[in-house]
Design a protein around this motif. Structure first.
Motif, mmCIF file in Angstrom:
data_model
loop_
_atom_site.group_PDB
_atom_site.id
_atom_site.type_symbol
_atom_site.label_atom_id
_atom_site.label_comp_id
_atom_site.label_asym_id
_atom_site.label_seq_id
_atom_site.Cartn_x
_atom_site.Cartn_y
_atom_site.Cartn_z
ATOM 1 N N ASP A 1 28.283 20.168 39.968
ATOM 2 C CA ASP A 1 28.481 20.606 41.431
ATOM 3 C C ASP A 1 27.660 21.341 42.051
ATOM 4 N N ARG A 2 26.622 20.504 43.271
ATOM 5 C CA ARG A 2 25.596 20.833 42.970
ATOM 6 C C ARG A 2 25.667 22.137 44.081
ATOM 7 N N ASN A 3 26.504 22.901 44.999
ATOM 8 C CA ASN A 3 26.454 24.294 45.647
ATOM 9 C C ASN A 3 27.146 25.114 44.842
ATOM 10 N N VAL A 4 27.101 24.739 43.672
ATOM 11 C CA VAL A 4 27.292 26.179 42.585
ATOM 12 C C VAL A 4 25.452 26.653 42.072
ATOM 13 N N LEU A 5 25.404 25.203 41.406
ATOM 14 C CA LEU A 5 23.931 25.577 40.895
ATOM 15 C C LEU A 5 22.965 25.630 42.099
ATOM 16 N N GLU A 6 22.978 25.335 43.210
ATOM 17 C CA GLU A 6 22.341 25.897 43.960
ATOM 18 C C GLU A 6 22.185 27.044 44.388
ATOM 19 N N ARG A 7 23.569 27.558 44.220
ATOM 20 C CA ARG A 7 23.982 29.201 44.553
ATOM 21 C C ARG A 7 23.187 30.198 43.323
ATOM 22 N N ILE A 8 23.643 29.340 42.358
ATOM 23 C CA ILE A 8 22.479 30.058 41.034
ATOM 24 C C ILE A 8 21.142 30.639 40.943
ATOM 25 N N LEU A 9 20.968 29.201 41.826
ATOM 26 C CA LEU A 9 19.121 28.866 41.983
ATOM 27 C C LEU A 9 18.736 30.377 42.811
ATOM 28 N N GLY B 1 20.870 33.232 43.770
ATOM 29 C CA GLY B 1 19.951 34.417 42.342
ATOM 30 C C GLY B 1 19.759 34.173 41.558
ATOM 31 N N LEU B 2 19.078 33.566 41.124
ATOM 32 C CA LEU B 2 17.853 33.577 40.184
ATOM 33 C C LEU B 2 16.320 34.218 41.102
#
Length: 113
Positions: free
Chosen positions: A97-105, A107-108
């Motif tokens: 899920d690209r959207n979730v991965l972008e949100r995690i990135l 946040g990091l």
């Protein structure tokens, strides 16, 4: 809690593999607390069930209860199979899920260094 003299494999009935893939960071919680279910569980499972009334990780359960991680995984897995505990999805569940991965990135990137 039982005596420390009881071997871990006795708590799991000799089982070493949980039914679910439970990572150390996997969060679990009790969706609908049932006091009668809690009373019917063996002491270790009862304590896991009580602790999971607030969202907690598998690693935290192991540390707080001073029970080996593998035993906690098997016992939590048994409770999840009964529907007593909900296993929250980890980041691995969203790996495509690209959207979730972008949100995690994002946040990091916002974490202080």
């Amino acid at each position: 809690m039982r005596s420390k003299r009881i071997r871990p494999y006795a708590l799991t009935g000799g089982r070493t593999k949980p039914r679910y893939d439970l990572l150390v960071e996997t969060l679990v919680s009790v969706p609908h607390y049932d006091p009668s279910l809690s009373d019917s569980l063996m002491p270790e499972s009862q304590l896991l069930y009580e602790r999971a009334r607030t969202r907690v990780s598998i690693a935290e359960l192991s540390v707080v209860m001073t029970i080996p991680l593998g035993v906690v995984r098997v016992l939590v897995s048994d409770l999840a199979a009964q529907g007593a505990i909900y296993i929250h999805p980890t980041a691995a569940a969203y790996q495509h899920d690209r959207n979730v991965l972008e949100r995690i990135l994002d946040g990091l990137k916002r974490l202080p260094v």
